[in-house]
Design a protein around this motif. Structure first.
Motif, PDB file in Angstrom:
ATOM      1  N   PRO A 162       0.829  -1.210   0.000  1.00  0.00           N
ATOM      2  CA  PRO A 162       0.000   0.000   0.000  1.00  0.00           C
ATOM      3  C   PRO A 162       0.864   1.262   0.000  1.00  0.00           C
ATOM      4  N   ASP A 215      -6.146  -1.807   7.580  1.00  0.00           N
ATOM      5  CA  ASP A 215      -5.243  -0.802   7.016  1.00  0.00           C
ATOM      6  C   ASP A 215      -6.060   0.474   6.830  1.00  0.00           C
ATOM      7  N   GLU A 230      -5.246   2.627   3.699  1.00  0.00           N
ATOM      8  CA  GLU A 230      -5.859   2.148   2.458  1.00  0.00           C
ATOM      9  C   GLU A 230      -7.344   2.480   2.441  1.00  0.00           C
ATOM     10  N   GLU A 259      -9.092   4.791  -0.423  1.00  0.00           N
ATOM     11  CA  GLU A 259     -10.263   4.387  -1.199  1.00  0.00           C
ATOM     12  C   GLU A 259     -11.386   5.418  -1.095  1.00  0.00           C
TER      13      GLU A 259
END
Length: 166
Positions: free
Chosen positions: A7, A121, A124, A128
């Protein structure tokens, strides 16, 4: 992000560390992480990305995350390709699922993120949410699509309808 890729904005959080009463977190991307995310999203630049999150444990081991994301970024105008500076300031809400818990996909449900190893996470998840907040058609003021690029299918159907009447 593909499963085999690292990531760009990793912020791991073991779900077990969110105790009764909840927890507040501030996540801020470094300049290197911003550059990597800009490349991933296909935008000209991401100058800053930050999130303020309130994590609250729920029944059945889930954790609810609510807060705001803020970003300064630059996209290319879809007409002229000139830079379009933009600011994102959006509320976010999602649920982190413990191992073995399947997401619910109802139309009114908040996003649910699986954490198969019990570690979420958050970076992440925030990335998104930013991707969802990006303007899909950024334009500089006054930029107009050329006539040949506009959809004239409605005109064609109107012409066919007129022929049918004759």
């Amino acid at each position: 992000m593909l499963p085999d890729e690292a990531p760009e904005f990793p912020r791991p959080l073991p779900l077990g560390t969110v105790r009764e009463g909840g927890r507040r977190l501030t996540l801020t991307a470094t300049p290197e992480e911003c550059r990597a995310l800009a490349a991933r999203f296909g935008i000209l630049s991401l100058e800053s990305l930050a999130a303020e999150l309130r994590l609250t444990p729920e029944e059945e081991g889930t954790t609810r995350a609510e807060g705001r994301i803020a970003a300064q970024l630059t996209q290319a105008c879809i007409v002229t390709l000139e830079p379009v500076p933009q600011a994102v300031d959006e509320p976010v809400a999602f649920r982190l699922l413990p191992p073995g818990r399947e997401p619910q996909d109802g139309p009114d449900d908040i996003d649910e993120i699986e954490c198969p190893d019990g570690i979420a996470d958050l970076g992440e998840a925030v990335a998104e949410q930013l991707a969802l907040a990006l303007d899909p058609y950024p334009r500089i003021p006054g930029a107009e699509m050329p006539d040949e690029a506009t959809d004239r299918s409605a005109d064609a159907f109107a012409a066919l309808a007129a022929l049918r009447k004759n």
